[in-house]
Design an enzyme around this catalytic site. Structure first.
Site: not given
Length: 179
Positions: A24-26, A179
């Site tokens: 989810w963070h990258g 992001f």
């Protein structure tokens, strides 16, 4: 499943959840490793390391927590695993060729000031100050409001100084800039 179907199921769920947190963070291997890193430490702490850490002296347990957290942040902030290894070796006192680094070039006034403030304010200074102020106000009731005002004014001044110091520094991109 959650944690109601036994240890193995719980550990598998933790790995899946933290893998997804990393993703989810990258979409980078370092973020996935960051998520798995946190899942791994949650698993080993549930498996018994937490009991060991709880029996350690407080300073040693605190050091363990800081090392684990800093290791995770290195993974999170790095663009690649080689970059993360470079950071970790530099944090350990080595350069990229794993030779010792001599720190005389790094001890500049602003670094010493930041380290002093960080060490001072990471200690329980404010709760101890508050406790001392409460003891003093019990003996001299009319100074309670000026002391409270002084605490708030001091914290506000520290906040404004920190904001001004950060704003006047070099370009530091927001950590989520990728992001």
């Amino acid at each position: 499943g959650g944690n109601r179907k036994g240890s193995i199921r719980t550990y598998a769920n933790l790995i899946v959840v933290f893998f997804l947190c990393g993703l989810w963070h990258g979409a980078s291997w370092t973020f996935i490793a960051w998520g798995l890193y946190h899942g791994f430490f949650l698993i080993i702490e549930r498996a018994g390391v937490k009991a060991l850490v709880d029996r350690m002296p407080l300073a040693l347990g605190h050091s363990y927590a800081l090392l684990v957290i800093m290791g995770g942040w290195v993974l999170f902030a790095s663009d690649s695993f080689s970059h993360a290894l470079y950071y970790l070796s530099a944090m350990g006192g080595f350069d990229s060729a794993l030779k010792p680094v001599y720190y005389q070039d790094y001890f500049k006034a602003d670094l010493i000031w930041a380290a002093t403030c960080g060490i001072t304010f990471s200690a329980p200074l404010l709760p101890l100050t508050n406790k001392s102020c409460l003891k003093l106000t019990n003996r001299i009731p009319f100074i309670e409001h000026p002391l409270r005002f002084g605490q708030v004014a001091g914290l506000l001044a520290l906040l404004l100084f920190s904001i001004a110091f950060l704003a006047s520094g070099t370009f530091n991109p927001f950590i989520y800039f990728r992001f």
